[in-house]
Design an enzyme around this catalytic site. Structure first.
Site, PDB file in Angstrom:
ATOM      1  CB  ILE A 214      46.787  89.626  54.690  1.00  0.00           C
ATOM      2  CG1 ILE A 214      47.803  90.225  55.677  1.00  0.00           C
ATOM      3  CG2 ILE A 214      47.400  88.435  53.960  1.00  0.00           C
ATOM      4  CD1 ILE A 214      48.237  89.276  56.776  1.00  0.00           C
ATOM      5  CD  GLU A 257      41.410  89.343  56.698  1.00  0.00           C
ATOM      6  OE1 GLU A 257      40.647  89.326  55.723  1.00  0.00           O
ATOM      7  OE2 GLU A 257      41.079  88.941  57.832  1.00  0.00           O
TER       8      GLU A 257
END
Length: 334
Positions: A214, A257
């Site tokens: 991300i 992430e």
């Protein structure tokens, strides 16, 4: 015709105990019903467990000597209901209940034995049906009650084993599942990736690995706090699960992430199209939230026999993901 039993009840108990002593749990229940059917010269025997209490209105069939008997029986309107008053019930007349119509047989006598627990609460019953009117010797009552207590212990054993299996399953889930997102974790990733690598090397199976990061996640944490960051991770995990193939795509959170999707029966081009859809869906869905624009950097590698290990595949996918970041993010490198 004299249809009373011509055997010694105590010898009968000894016989059935000897025969069923080799079994436990479900197998014990099964063989108990079979032996009772033989010893009582019966035409149908089933053993039940109460589903509800005070009063008991429905029972679950643990085993029936006739597989046409439904798994759940409603006791309303049948003599089995009165067994749950902790009474042995004997009926010597035509026995007709709705569920017996399924058997297409007529029974002339019913003998019901309560199965009681340590608090003398009826938790199930033994139902014995015969096509002949049976006169049962009184001694059978005491013998039947003694044996029913052994059945109750086996029912408890079955329930305990089910509870233990549930706990084992939950513990297994904890060892392979990421607690925040409920996706598979890095530990399980290593096993799946290794298995897929071996499968690809054995035959012509196609598979791909997509390494997903991300973008700008640190900024998300800085602006919305760690709770906001966790919310983004969980929502993105939902997007991945909703847009992957069950049984063919394995979705993992590797940490922070970083996520990974291993896809079976998938080519590099198909994986690229799939990840493009994931990127667009992620952008659209997050645009409707307080987090606004969320983009992804993705590296994709296809499994093949040229790699020496699955770690090599993961390392290459990781490098491609970082190439995507260096290229300006919000892109795929394959």
């Amino acid at each position: 015709m004299d249809n009373s039993f011509k055997f010694n009840p105590y010898e009968a108990l000894k016989s059935i105990l000897e025969i069923t002593s080799y079994y436990i749990g479900d197998e014990f229940i099964k063989h108990t019903a079979i032996e009772i059917k033989k010893l009582f010269h019966a035409d149908l025997v089933y053993i039940t467990k109460a589903i509800d209490f005070n009063p008991t209105t429905k029972v679950q069939i643990l085993y029936s000597t006739n597989d046409k008997v439904p798994n759940i029986i409603d006791l309303n309107g049948i003599p089995g209901k009165f067994v749950f008053d902790n009474k042995i019930i004997k009926i010597k007349e035509h026995v007709k209940y709705n569920f017996l119509d399924l058997l297409d047989e007529k029974f002339e006598s019913f003998y019901g034995i309560p199965i009681t627990d340590g608090k003398n609460i009826c938790v199930g019953h033994i139902a014995i049906y015969s096509k002949l009117i049976r006169e049962l010797p009184d001694e059978i009552n005491d013998i039947a009650l003694i044996y029913s207590r052994k059945i109750e212990r086996e029912i408890r054993r079955i329930e305990l084993e089910k509870e233990n299996q549930l706990i084992r399953n939950q513990l297994q889930e904890l060892t392979i599942t990421d607690t925040l997102t409920s996706l598979y974790n890095r530990r399980y990733f290593a096993k799946v990736c290794s298995d897929v690598f071996a499968q690809v090397n054995r035959d012509s199976t196609k598979a791909t690995l997509a390494y997903i990061d991300i973008d700008n996640f640190k900024s998300i944490n800085d602006i919305f706090g760690h709770e906001g960051g966790d919310e983004v991770l969980k929502y993105f995990a939902e997007i991945l699960l909703e847009n992957t193939r069950k049984g063919l795509d394995f979705v993992f959170r590797l940490g922070g992430e970083e996520f990974c999707v291993i896809s079976i029966d998938n080519s590099l081009e198909s994986a690229n199209e799939h990840m493009n859809r994931i990127m667009n869906i992620t952008l659209d869905k997050f645009s409707l939230t307080r987090f606004g624009k969320i983009t992804l950097s993705i590296g994709i590698v296809e499994f093949n026999k040229g790699f020496s290990s699955y770690e090599e595949i993961l390392s290459l996918a990781d490098k491609k993901m970082y190439q995507a970041k260096k290229s300006g993010k919000n892109t795929i490198v394959k």
